[in-house]
Design a protein around this motif. Structure first.
Motif, short mmCIF file in Angstrom:
data_model
loop_
_atom_site.label_atom_id
_atom_site.label_comp_id
_atom_site.label_asym_id
_atom_site.label_seq_id
_atom_site.Cartn_x
_atom_site.Cartn_y
_atom_site.Cartn_z
N ARG A 48 -23.34 15.51 34.71
CA ARG A 48 -24.85 15.52 35.12
C ARG A 48 -24.92 15.50 36.64
NH1 ARG A 48 -25.13 12.36 30.31
NH2 ARG A 48 -24.46 10.54 31.39
N ASP A 108 -32.39 9.91 26.50
CA ASP A 108 -31.21 9.53 26.95
C ASP A 108 -30.94 10.17 28.36
OD1 ASP A 108 -30.91 12.67 26.92
OD2 ASP A 108 -29.78 12.57 25.03
N ASP A 109 -29.78 9.93 28.89
CA ASP A 109 -29.46 10.22 30.50
C ASP A 109 -29.66 11.65 30.60
OD1 ASP A 109 -29.10 7.58 30.83
OD2 ASP A 109 -26.88 7.98 31.07
N LYS A 132 -32.07 7.02 38.21
CA LYS A 132 -32.60 6.31 36.97
C LYS A 132 -33.25 4.93 37.60
CE LYS A 132 -30.12 5.83 33.54
NZ LYS A 132 -28.68 5.44 32.38
N GLY A 188 -21.27 11.65 33.20
CA GLY A 188 -21.60 11.42 34.35
C GLY A 188 -21.44 12.61 35.52
N LYS A 233 -26.64 9.60 40.42
CA LYS A 233 -27.37 9.31 39.39
C LYS A 233 -28.01 7.99 39.23
CE LYS A 233 -24.09 8.43 35.78
NZ LYS A 233 -22.79 7.96 36.82
N LYS A 234 -27.51 7.00 39.67
CA LYS A 234 -27.57 5.56 39.46
C LYS A 234 -29.03 5.21 40.02
CE LYS A 234 -22.95 3.54 38.87
NZ LYS A 234 -22.17 2.60 39.24
#
Length: 231
Positions: free
Chosen positions: A33, A221-222, A106, A30, A102-103
């Motif tokens: 990214r 994927d992330d 997404k 995390g 990032k949350k």
């Protein structure tokens, strides 16, 4: 557009960050990214010819609209209510990329993933129960310039008609292949096509196509989601 030097710099950062401190495990995924997002944001603001400020809501709105065009170009999976629920993300998407959050980024992809899952499950239910082809209906398949669906019911009605149209296409294609191969002498190519169509029914072929698309979406994927967002 980027200068060549900026493109090379971004590429070098992308390659370097996962290997920071000796190996990938040395940095939380995390965090890695988030760092990539922050660095790309710096390059965008300082090296992109258009000089867009990522804290400017107009930049976020432009990025948000392009993201939706990428995920759902035919406007099949987001209702007007969905878009209203994403209003905050629309005005802050670029800024969130800049600060490594990032949350929320997404959230958009996860909503798309959930909607496609609903579409696939609905299609499987219809194919199992049987589709009525005696009913005359019309569906406008090109929704690129259409308004978002007002309700879930309106969206599901479009889904139903599209699934019906897709199955009809496979049935007509199967009929065409059967008629083409009905002669006494068959070419080797037509024989291959005939055998291919004998393997599964139009319903099974449509299920397989939905399954394949679903696999791609579910297995993204992330890192791949971040790539979609940054693009």
């Amino acid at each position: 557009r980027f200068s060549v030097g900026c493109c090379l710099l971004i590429l070098s950062v992308m390659l370097f960050v996962p290997e920071s401190f000796g190996n990938r495990k040395a940095m939380n995924d995390g965090t890695r990214r988030a760092m990539i997002g922050e660095l790309v944001a710096v390059f965008l603001e300082n090296n992109h010819y258009s000089k867009h400020e990522l804290l400017d809501p107009a930049t976020s709105e432009m990025a948000f609209d392009r993201l939706l065009d990428n995920l759902d170009p035919n406007k099949m999976f987001f209702t007007a209510e969905d878009l209203k629920a994403l209003e905050a993300e629309k005005r802050s998407l670029a800024a969130e990329i800049a600060d490594g959050n990032k949350k929320k980024k997404k959230k958009i992809y996860n909503m798309y993933r959930r909607r496609f899952s609903e579409y696939r499950n609905y299609a499987l239910e219809l194919l199992e129960s049987g589709i009525d082809f005696s009913r005359k209906e019309y569906v406008e398949l090109d929704r690129e310039k259409a308004e978002p669906f007002a309700t879930d019911e309106e969206m599901r009605d479009f889904w139903r008609k599209k699934i019906k149209n897709d199955l009809l296409y496979f049935r007509l294609l199967q009929r065409s292949m059967t008629e083409e191969n009905s002669g006494e002498v068959e070419t080797s190519e037509s024989e291959k096509i005939k055998k291919l169509w004998e393997v599964s029914s139009p319903e099974e072929k449509l299920k397989r196509r939905l399954h394949d698309i679903s696999n791609v979406i579910e297995q993204t994927d992330d890192d791949e989601i971040l790539e979609i967002l940054l693009t």
